[in-house]
Write a protein that holds these residues in place. Structure first.
Motif, mmCIF file in Angstrom:
data_model
loop_
_atom_site.group_PDB
_atom_site.id
_atom_site.type_symbol
_atom_site.label_atom_id
_atom_site.label_comp_id
_atom_site.label_asym_id
_atom_site.label_seq_id
_atom_site.Cartn_x
_atom_site.Cartn_y
_atom_site.Cartn_z
ATOM 1 N N TYR A 52 0.829 -1.200 0.000
ATOM 2 C CA TYR A 52 0.000 0.000 0.000
ATOM 3 C C TYR A 52 0.866 1.253 0.000
ATOM 4 O O TYR A 52 0.556 2.243 -0.661
ATOM 5 C CB TYR A 52 -0.932 0.019 1.221
ATOM 6 C CG TYR A 52 -2.062 -0.992 1.147
ATOM 7 C CD1 TYR A 52 -2.641 -1.335 -0.067
ATOM 8 C CD2 TYR A 52 -2.562 -1.562 2.312
ATOM 9 C CE1 TYR A 52 -3.680 -2.248 -0.130
ATOM 10 C CE2 TYR A 52 -3.607 -2.482 2.259
ATOM 11 C CZ TYR A 52 -4.166 -2.826 1.040
ATOM 12 O OH TYR A 52 -5.198 -3.712 0.990
ATOM 13 N N LEU A 53 1.958 1.228 0.779
ATOM 14 C CA LEU A 53 2.841 2.402 0.814
ATOM 15 C C LEU A 53 3.408 2.668 -0.575
ATOM 16 O O LEU A 53 3.467 3.807 -1.035
ATOM 17 C CB LEU A 53 3.990 2.191 1.809
ATOM 18 C CG LEU A 53 3.611 1.899 3.267
ATOM 19 C CD1 LEU A 53 4.863 1.839 4.124
ATOM 20 C CD2 LEU A 53 2.657 2.945 3.813
ATOM 21 N N ALA A 54 3.823 1.576 -1.247
ATOM 22 C CA ALA A 54 4.372 1.728 -2.596
ATOM 23 C C ALA A 54 3.338 2.305 -3.559
ATOM 24 O O ALA A 54 3.678 3.053 -4.477
ATOM 25 C CB ALA A 54 4.882 0.383 -3.111
ATOM 26 N N MET A 55 2.056 1.987 -3.317
ATOM 27 C CA MET A 55 0.998 2.529 -4.185
ATOM 28 C C MET A 55 0.941 4.053 -4.099
ATOM 29 O O MET A 55 0.674 4.739 -5.083
ATOM 30 C CB MET A 55 -0.370 1.951 -3.776
ATOM 31 C CG MET A 55 -0.599 0.556 -4.269
ATOM 32 S SD MET A 55 -0.516 0.528 -6.077
ATOM 33 C CE MET A 55 0.530 -0.865 -6.298
ATOM 34 N N ILE A 56 1.168 4.585 -2.886
ATOM 35 C CA ILE A 56 1.184 6.047 -2.754
ATOM 36 C C ILE A 56 2.333 6.635 -3.571
ATOM 37 O O ILE A 56 2.173 7.642 -4.262
ATOM 38 C CB ILE A 56 1.316 6.458 -1.274
ATOM 39 C CG1 ILE A 56 0.104 5.978 -0.478
ATOM 40 C CG2 ILE A 56 1.459 7.984 -1.149
ATOM 41 C CD1 ILE A 56 0.123 6.395 0.962
ATOM 42 N N LEU A 57 3.499 5.970 -3.507
ATOM 43 C CA LEU A 57 4.651 6.473 -4.253
ATOM 44 C C LEU A 57 4.403 6.412 -5.765
ATOM 45 O O LEU A 57 4.724 7.346 -6.498
ATOM 46 C CB LEU A 57 5.914 5.680 -3.879
ATOM 47 C CG LEU A 57 6.303 5.740 -2.395
ATOM 48 C CD1 LEU A 57 7.525 4.867 -2.121
ATOM 49 C CD2 LEU A 57 6.581 7.176 -1.962
ATOM 50 N N ILE A 58 3.794 5.311 -6.222
ATOM 51 C CA ILE A 58 3.475 5.192 -7.649
ATOM 52 C C ILE A 58 2.449 6.258 -8.055
ATOM 53 O O ILE A 58 2.566 6.902 -9.096
ATOM 54 C CB ILE A 58 2.955 3.769 -7.972
ATOM 55 C CG1 ILE A 58 4.099 2.761 -7.796
ATOM 56 C CG2 ILE A 58 2.371 3.692 -9.376
ATOM 57 C CD1 ILE A 58 3.656 1.311 -7.792
ATOM 58 N N GLY A 59 1.462 6.459 -7.184
ATOM 59 C CA GLY A 59 0.472 7.515 -7.436
ATOM 60 C C GLY A 59 1.130 8.882 -7.553
ATOM 61 O O GLY A 59 0.764 9.696 -8.411
ATOM 62 N N THR A 60 2.134 9.135 -6.700
ATOM 63 C CA THR A 60 2.838 10.411 -6.748
ATOM 64 C C THR A 60 3.517 10.598 -8.112
ATOM 65 O O THR A 60 3.500 11.689 -8.683
ATOM 66 C CB THR A 60 3.883 10.487 -5.617
ATOM 67 O OG1 THR A 60 3.224 10.272 -4.363
ATOM 68 C CG2 THR A 60 4.573 11.844 -5.595
ATOM 69 N N LEU A 61 4.095 9.512 -8.626
ATOM 70 C CA LEU A 61 4.707 9.562 -9.961
ATOM 71 C C LEU A 61 3.665 9.897 -11.033
ATOM 72 O O LEU A 61 3.891 10.728 -11.911
ATOM 73 C CB LEU A 61 5.335 8.207 -10.308
ATOM 74 C CG LEU A 61 6.670 7.862 -9.679
ATOM 75 C CD1 LEU A 61 7.086 6.454 -10.096
ATOM 76 C CD2 LEU A 61 7.713 8.863 -10.133
ATOM 77 N N ILE A 62 2.499 9.227 -10.935
ATOM 78 C CA ILE A 62 1.439 9.466 -11.922
ATOM 79 C C ILE A 62 0.954 10.922 -11.832
ATOM 80 O O ILE A 62 0.870 11.629 -12.835
ATOM 81 C CB ILE A 62 0.257 8.492 -11.702
ATOM 82 C CG1 ILE A 62 0.731 7.044 -11.907
ATOM 83 C CG2 ILE A 62 -0.897 8.812 -12.643
ATOM 84 C CD1 ILE A 62 -0.295 6.002 -11.467
ATOM 85 N N GLY A 63 0.670 11.361 -10.602
ATOM 86 C CA GLY A 63 0.209 12.749 -10.413
ATOM 87 C C GLY A 63 1.263 13.750 -10.854
ATOM 88 O O GLY A 63 0.951 14.765 -11.474
ATOM 89 N N GLY A 64 2.511 13.447 -10.560
ATOM 90 C CA GLY A 64 3.598 14.356 -10.907
ATOM 91 C C GLY A 64 3.788 14.495 -12.405
ATOM 92 O O GLY A 64 4.284 15.514 -12.887
ATOM 93 N N SER A 65 3.342 13.469 -13.153
ATOM 94 C CA SER A 65 3.496 13.531 -14.605
ATOM 95 C C SER A 65 2.549 14.553 -15.227
ATOM 96 O O SER A 65 2.638 14.849 -16.418
ATOM 97 C CB SER A 65 3.282 12.155 -15.226
ATOM 98 O OG SER A 65 1.935 11.767 -15.077
ATOM 99 N N SER A 66 1.638 15.104 -14.427
ATOM 100 C CA SER A 66 0.755 16.155 -14.944
ATOM 101 C C SER A 66 1.454 17.511 -14.994
ATOM 102 O O SER A 66 0.826 18.523 -15.298
ATOM 103 C CB SER A 66 -0.508 16.266 -14.083
ATOM 104 O OG SER A 66 -0.202 16.863 -12.830
#
Lengths: 145, 170
Positions: A52-66
């Protein structure tokens, strides 16, 4: 001057992410902590689901790509900085955030929000330290720019 | 005590599927990353032109297009903290988090040397390159070479601290 300050919109999103993580899962949204727990199993406490923690980090990458999608960037991405500068800076940030138990998100946003005196002191300290560093490197020695 | 420890995994009272929690964590990360992107804190030049405070007076920052000081980090911090304060006000009216059984907030209170020295070091590294850990992550997408250099050395730095403190304990 922009009509709506993109800093305010970005800040509200960051705060809202922290709000959700706190109220839904009871935790502090601190990136250095999340990275350390995911990479090193820093936390031996039970109930830490690394996945779950890694999911937040992956989400941050996705959001950051905006970046640059909703607002036209006001700043140019640095592109030819010395790898040595980045490596030294990275080593110090990794060491320091581990030692001081937090970074801009954990201490600066979440810690201050809950009125933690440790976080208030840490945030003032790293702000001053960073401002002095930029003064010394970019004004006195003109490196890193 | 041990009972509450055991039941802390996401969560025995909660009937939602793991997929739901994966998506919720992903959403939390996406909101956070989008906040960094929209506020431009994901760009080290935006951060450095905030930290370059003498540009307030001299209007000659080497980090911004128009050479002026960038106040945006203040807006980011104040608005994020305002939402954060609201979050803790709501938290105080709740007995437990929605999907887990206990709050897991840092309990340390002491203003000790590691906190201060750690924060000083972090500030130095942040001022050198303009990356704190969140923007260093998003750099993997927005500026991959820089992201890889910075993030991999950040992991080594963190590991070095762990190794040193383990050695000193034993």
């Amino acid at each position: 001057m922009k009509f709506i300050n993109s800093g305010v919109i970005g800040g509200v999103l960051i705060g809202f992410a922290a709000l959700l993580y706190l109220l839904l899962y009871g935790r502090v949204l601190g990136v250095s902590g999340l990275i350390n727990q995911t990479a090193f199993n820093k936390s031996k406490e039970q109930g830490t689901n690394k996945f779950y923690l890694a999911m937040i980090l992956i989400g941050t990458l996705i959001g950051g790509s905006s970046y640059g999608v909703f607002f036209e960037p006001q700043f140019v991405m640095p592109n030819d900085r010395s790898p040595l500068l980045l490596i030294i800076a990275g080593l110090i940030v990794g060491f320091g955030t581990r030692m001081g138990n937090g970074c801009t998100s954990g201490h600066g946003v979440c810690g201050i929000s809950r009125g933690s005196s440790r976080s208030i002191v840490a945030t003032m300290t790293f702000m001053v330290s960073a401002i002095i560093t930029v003064y010394v490197t970019s004004r006195l020695f003109q490196i890193g720019a | 005590m041990s009972n509450s420890m055991k039941s802390n995994m996401v969560s025995n009272q909660d009937k939602s599927s793991p997929i739901f929690h994966i998506l919720m964590h992903l959403l939390i990360g996406i909101l956070f990353g989008a906040g960094l992107a929209i506020s431009e804190m994901a760009n080290p030049n935006a951060v450095l032109s905030f930290l370059d405070v003498s540009a307030i007076f001299t209007q000659d920052s080497s980090f911004s297009k128009n050479a002026s000081w960038n106040p945006d980090l203040i807006f980011v911090m104040v608005s994020a903290i305002s939402v954060g304060v609201l979050a803790y006000a709501i938290k105080n009216k709740m007995t437990k988090p929605k999907f887990t059984s206990i709050w897991r907030l840092p309990s340390k209170l002491a203003l000790d040397k590691p906190l201060i020295f750690g924060a000083i070091l972090f500030g130095i590294g942040w001022g050198l390159a303009g990356y704190c850990p969140g923007p260093a992550l998003t750099a993997l997408v927005n500026n991959p070479m820089e992201g890889v250099y910075f993030l991999s050395s950040m992991l080594i730095g963190s590991f070095a601290f762990q190794a040193i403190s383990t050695m000193r304990k034993t």
